[in-house]
Scaffold this motif. Structure first.
Motif, PDB file in Angstrom:
ATOM      1  N   TRP A  56       2.855  10.498   0.811  1.00 41.86           N
ATOM      2  CA  TRP A  56       3.014  10.547  -0.632  1.00 41.86           C
ATOM      3  C   TRP A  56       2.207  11.714  -1.191  1.00 41.86           C
ATOM      4  N   PRO A  57       2.622  12.269  -2.330  1.00 42.78           N
ATOM      5  CA  PRO A  57       1.848  13.339  -2.947  1.00 42.78           C
ATOM      6  C   PRO A  57       0.442  12.863  -3.327  1.00 42.78           C
ATOM      7  N   ARG A  58      -0.487  13.782  -3.248  1.00 45.89           N
ATOM      8  CA  ARG A  58      -1.892  13.479  -3.556  1.00 45.89           C
ATOM      9  C   ARG A  58      -2.048  12.839  -4.936  1.00 45.89           C
ATOM     10  N   GLU A  59      -1.327  13.364  -5.942  1.00 46.80           N
ATOM     11  CA  GLU A  59      -1.504  12.830  -7.295  1.00 46.80           C
ATOM     12  C   GLU A  59      -1.042  11.379  -7.401  1.00 46.80           C
ATOM     13  N   VAL A  60      -0.075  10.970  -6.600  1.00 44.38           N
ATOM     14  CA  VAL A  60       0.382   9.578  -6.620  1.00 44.38           C
ATOM     15  C   VAL A  60      -0.661   8.687  -5.939  1.00 44.38           C
ATOM     16  N   ARG A  61      -1.177   9.144  -4.818  1.00 38.91           N
ATOM     17  CA  ARG A  61      -2.229   8.386  -4.139  1.00 38.91           C
ATOM     18  C   ARG A  61      -3.458   8.242  -5.037  1.00 38.91           C
ATOM     19  N   TRP A  65      -5.232   4.787  -6.556  1.00 40.68           N
ATOM     20  CA  TRP A  65      -6.650   4.500  -6.318  1.00 40.68           C
ATOM     21  C   TRP A  65      -7.406   4.394  -7.646  1.00 40.68           C
ATOM     22  N   ARG A  66      -7.179   5.353  -8.527  1.00 44.16           N
ATOM     23  CA  ARG A  66      -7.900   5.415  -9.801  1.00 44.16           C
ATOM     24  C   ARG A  66      -7.617   4.187 -10.673  1.00 44.16           C
ATOM     25  N   GLU A  73      -4.022  -6.449 -11.492  1.00 42.35           N
ATOM     26  CA  GLU A  73      -3.820  -7.499 -12.486  1.00 42.35           C
ATOM     27  C   GLU A  73      -2.382  -7.528 -12.998  1.00 42.35           C
ATOM     28  N   ARG A  74      -1.523  -6.677 -12.418  1.00 33.82           N
ATOM     29  CA  ARG A  74      -0.139  -6.589 -12.818  1.00 33.82           C
ATOM     30  C   ARG A  74       0.764  -6.728 -11.605  1.00 33.82           C
ATOM     31  N   ALA A  75       2.023  -6.936 -11.888  1.00 33.56           N
ATOM     32  CA  ALA A  75       3.010  -6.919 -10.806  1.00 33.56           C
ATOM     33  C   ALA A  75       3.336  -5.447 -10.519  1.00 33.56           C
ATOM     34  N   VAL A  76       3.265  -5.066  -9.242  1.00 37.86           N
ATOM     35  CA  VAL A  76       3.472  -3.673  -8.857  1.00 37.86           C
ATOM     36  C   VAL A  76       4.522  -3.608  -7.748  1.00 37.86           C
ATOM     37  N   TRP A  77       5.408  -2.638  -7.865  1.00 32.56           N
ATOM     38  CA  TRP A  77       6.382  -2.305  -6.823  1.00 32.56           C
ATOM     39  C   TRP A  77       6.221  -0.826  -6.523  1.00 32.56           C
ATOM     40  N   PRO A  97       2.144   5.648   5.984  1.00 32.57           N
ATOM     41  CA  PRO A  97       0.769   5.142   5.874  1.00 32.57           C
ATOM     42  C   PRO A  97       0.119   5.356   4.506  1.00 32.57           C
ATOM     43  N   SER A  98       0.303   6.509   3.883  1.00 31.24           N
ATOM     44  CA  SER A  98      -0.345   6.735   2.582  1.00 31.24           C
ATOM     45  C   SER A  98       0.239   5.825   1.502  1.00 31.24           C
ATOM     46  N   ALA A  99       1.519   5.552   1.549  1.00 29.66           N
ATOM     47  CA  ALA A  99       2.128   4.612   0.602  1.00 29.66           C
ATOM     48  C   ALA A  99       1.666   3.193   0.906  1.00 29.66           C
ATOM     49  N   ARG A 100       1.552   2.862   2.184  1.00 28.61           N
ATOM     50  CA  ARG A 100       1.085   1.530   2.572  1.00 28.61           C
ATOM     51  C   ARG A 100      -0.350   1.296   2.075  1.00 28.61           C
ATOM     52  N   ARG A 101      -1.213   2.322   2.168  1.00 27.76           N
ATOM     53  CA  ARG A 101      -2.581   2.186   1.645  1.00 27.76           C
ATOM     54  C   ARG A 101      -2.554   1.950   0.137  1.00 27.76           C
ATOM     55  N   ALA A 102      -1.744   2.724  -0.575  1.00 27.43           N
ATOM     56  CA  ALA A 102      -1.644   2.556  -2.024  1.00 27.43           C
ATOM     57  C   ALA A 102      -1.132   1.160  -2.366  1.00 27.43           C
ATOM     58  N   MET A 103      -0.222   0.652  -1.575  1.00 25.59           N
ATOM     59  CA  MET A 103       0.280  -0.704  -1.800  1.00 25.59           C
ATOM     60  C   MET A 103      -0.833  -1.730  -1.610  1.00 25.59           C
TER      61      MET A 103
END
Length: 163
Positions: A56-61, A65-66, A73-77, A97-103
Motif C-alpha cells: 500500500w502507498p505510504r500515505e495510506v499506511r 496508523w495515525r 471505535e468505528r466499523a472499518v473496511w 502485508p502492509s494492508a494486513r498490518r493496517a487492518m
C-alpha cells in the motif's frame, strides 16, 4: 472513503464505492487520505490503497496508523486495487502485508482486492516498462466492486446507533 492513489484508478474505485453506498441510502464521501482529517464524524470508514510493488502507498499506511485509535471505535473496511490481470475477478486475493498490518491497527472487518488500471497516461519508470511489455489495460470489475460495496452498506445499516 479514504484512499491513496497515484494514477487515479483507486480514486475512481473509491468514488464508485461511495456512490454505491449512497445508492444504498447511506451518506458517503470519497476523499484522498491527505484530505481526510476529521474521521470522528463518520460511523464507518472504508480505506482504499493502490498496490505498488506489492504494498500500500505510504500515505495510506500512515493514515491508518495515525488514526488507529479513532478507527478502532468505528466499523472499518479496506480494499486494494492493482492486479493488472483478471486474477482479482477470478479468486479472492488476500491483502498484502502492509494492508494486513493496517487492518490489524484499525480492526478492519473485511478486505477486498480489485483489479487495477494502467493506461498510457501512467507516470513512472515501472509503469512505462509495464506498458512497453504490453501489460496495460483496465482490469477493474465494476460488478464485483458494486457487490462488495453493497455488502458493506448492508453491514453499516446493521450497526448500532452511536450516541
Amino acid at each position: 472513503m479514504a484512499y491513496g492513489t497515484r494514477s487515479g484508478s483507486t480514486a475512481e474505485i473509491a468514488r464508485f464505492v461511495a456512490r454505491t453506498l449512497r445508492d444504498e441510502g447511506l451518506d458517503a464521501d470519497a476523499l484522498p487520505v491527505s484530505e481526510t482529517t476529521d474521521i470522528g464524524r463518520y460511523d464507518a470508514v472504508v480505506i482504499g490503497g493502490a498496490l505498488y510493488t506489492g504494498r500500500w502507498p505510504r500515505e495510506v499506511r500512515h493514515f491508518a496508523w495515525r488514526h488507529r485509535k479513532t478507527l478502532r471505535e468505528r466499523a472499518v473496511w479496506a480494499f486494494s486495487s492493482g492486479p493488472l490481470d483478471t486474477s482479482a475477478s477470478e479468486r479472492d486475493i488476500p491483502p498484502v502485508p502492509s494492508a494486513r498490518r493496517a487492518m490489524r491497527w484499525t480492526r478492519a472487518r473485511d478486505h477486498a482486492t480489485f483489479g487495477g488500471r494502467l493506461d498510457a497516461k501512467a507516470q513512472g519508470h515501472m509503469a512505462k516498462l509495464m506498458l512497453d511489455d504490453d501489460r496495460g489495460g483496465d482490469f477493474r470489475d465494476l460488478d464485483d466492486i458494486a457487490e462488495w460495496a453493497t455488502g458493506v452498506a448492508a453491514e453499516v445499516r446493521e450497526l448500532p446507533e452511536r450516541l
